[in-house]
Design a protein around this motif. Sequence first.
Motif, short mmCIF file in Angstrom:
data_model
loop_
_atom_site.label_atom_id
_atom_site.label_comp_id
_atom_site.label_asym_id
_atom_site.label_seq_id
_atom_site.Cartn_x
_atom_site.Cartn_y
_atom_site.Cartn_z
N LEU A 1 53.72 30.15 37.01
CA LEU A 1 52.46 30.83 36.71
C LEU A 1 52.66 32.18 36.03
N LEU A 2 53.66 32.90 36.45
CA LEU A 2 53.86 34.25 35.92
C LEU A 2 54.43 34.25 34.50
N LYS A 3 54.77 33.09 33.98
CA LYS A 3 55.19 32.99 32.58
C LYS A 3 53.98 33.04 31.65
N ASN A 4 52.81 32.76 32.19
CA ASN A 4 51.58 32.81 31.42
C ASN A 4 51.05 34.24 31.47
N PRO A 5 50.97 34.94 30.33
CA PRO A 5 50.57 36.35 30.34
C PRO A 5 49.16 36.59 30.89
N VAL A 6 48.26 35.67 30.68
CA VAL A 6 46.89 35.85 31.18
C VAL A 6 46.88 35.75 32.71
N LEU A 7 47.53 34.72 33.24
CA LEU A 7 47.59 34.58 34.71
C LEU A 7 48.36 35.74 35.33
N LYS A 8 49.43 36.15 34.69
CA LYS A 8 50.22 37.27 35.19
C LYS A 8 49.37 38.53 35.30
N LYS A 9 48.52 38.74 34.32
CA LYS A 9 47.64 39.91 34.33
C LYS A 9 46.68 39.85 35.51
N TYR A 10 46.08 38.68 35.74
CA TYR A 10 45.14 38.53 36.86
C TYR A 10 45.85 38.71 38.19
N ILE A 11 47.03 38.15 38.33
CA ILE A 11 47.75 38.20 39.59
C ILE A 11 48.23 39.61 39.91
N MET B 1 33.20 48.16 37.82
CA MET B 1 33.35 46.79 37.36
C MET B 1 34.62 46.15 37.94
N LYS B 2 35.71 46.93 37.99
CA LYS B 2 36.96 46.39 38.54
C LYS B 2 36.81 46.01 40.01
N ASN B 3 36.02 46.81 40.77
CA ASN B 3 35.80 46.50 42.17
C ASN B 3 35.06 45.18 42.34
N ILE B 4 34.09 44.92 41.48
CA ILE B 4 33.34 43.67 41.54
C ILE B 4 34.26 42.50 41.20
N GLN B 5 35.09 42.66 40.18
CA GLN B 5 36.03 41.60 39.80
C GLN B 5 37.01 41.33 40.94
N SER B 6 37.50 42.37 41.58
CA SER B 6 38.43 42.22 42.68
C SER B 6 37.75 41.50 43.86
N MET C 1 49.83 30.16 48.44
CA MET C 1 49.02 31.24 47.87
C MET C 1 49.34 32.60 48.48
N VAL C 2 49.96 32.63 49.66
CA VAL C 2 50.22 33.92 50.30
C VAL C 2 51.15 34.80 49.45
N LEU C 3 51.87 34.20 48.53
CA LEU C 3 52.74 34.98 47.66
C LEU C 3 51.95 35.90 46.73
N LEU C 4 50.67 35.65 46.59
CA LEU C 4 49.82 36.58 45.83
C LEU C 4 49.94 37.99 46.41
N ALA C 5 50.08 38.09 47.73
CA ALA C 5 50.16 39.40 48.39
C ALA C 5 51.45 40.13 48.03
N PHE C 6 52.50 39.39 47.72
CA PHE C 6 53.73 40.04 47.29
C PHE C 6 53.53 40.71 45.93
N TYR C 7 52.83 40.03 45.06
CA TYR C 7 52.62 40.55 43.71
C TYR C 7 51.52 41.62 43.63
N ASN C 8 50.55 41.53 44.55
CA ASN C 8 49.48 42.52 44.53
C ASN C 8 48.78 42.53 45.89
#
Length: 161
Positions: free
Chosen positions: A149-159, A1-6, A40-47
């Motif tokens: 964005l990272l102050k929001n716990p839900v978004l932080k979890k997704y990122i 399931m995690k692979n599909i979400q990713s 958006m490229v900063l997403l790669a820094f976080y994950n």
Amino acid sequence: MKNIQSLLMNAVIAAVYAVLTIGLSPISYGPIQVRLSECMVLLAFYNRKWIPGLTIGCLLANLNSPFGVTDMVVGTTATLVSLLLMRFAPNVFTASLAPVLINGMFIGLELAWLSQIGPGDSLAGVMAYIGLGEFVSVSVVGVVLFHVLLKNPVLKKYIMD
């Protein structure tokens, strides 16, 4: 399931990057450009798992480039190299400088090679303009945006998960 979400999240990231770039075409291509999608490229820094979506998004955006296949190859390669280098950065601001430097060099050279700079223009000047546009998009807009964005716990979890 995690692979599909990713996989689905990478598809969304690719689509958003491409739509933002193409939708803002007048400022997204050429010797002076500010690709707001680049924040958006900063997403790669976080994950690192977001690297495929960001790379494919750049490739899709470059389908619309006036520089054609060359920009699809050079621009997408520059983005991928930047994304891979970010993982070595100690903090988000330092990570934001990777696309500034890499895109400045790669895209500046690409534009020089394609003769998109005039005889009075210098290669260093074009590289600086590309780098400045990246700095605005990634190091200013992107760093501030991710700080919020990272102050929001839900978004932080997704990122970050």
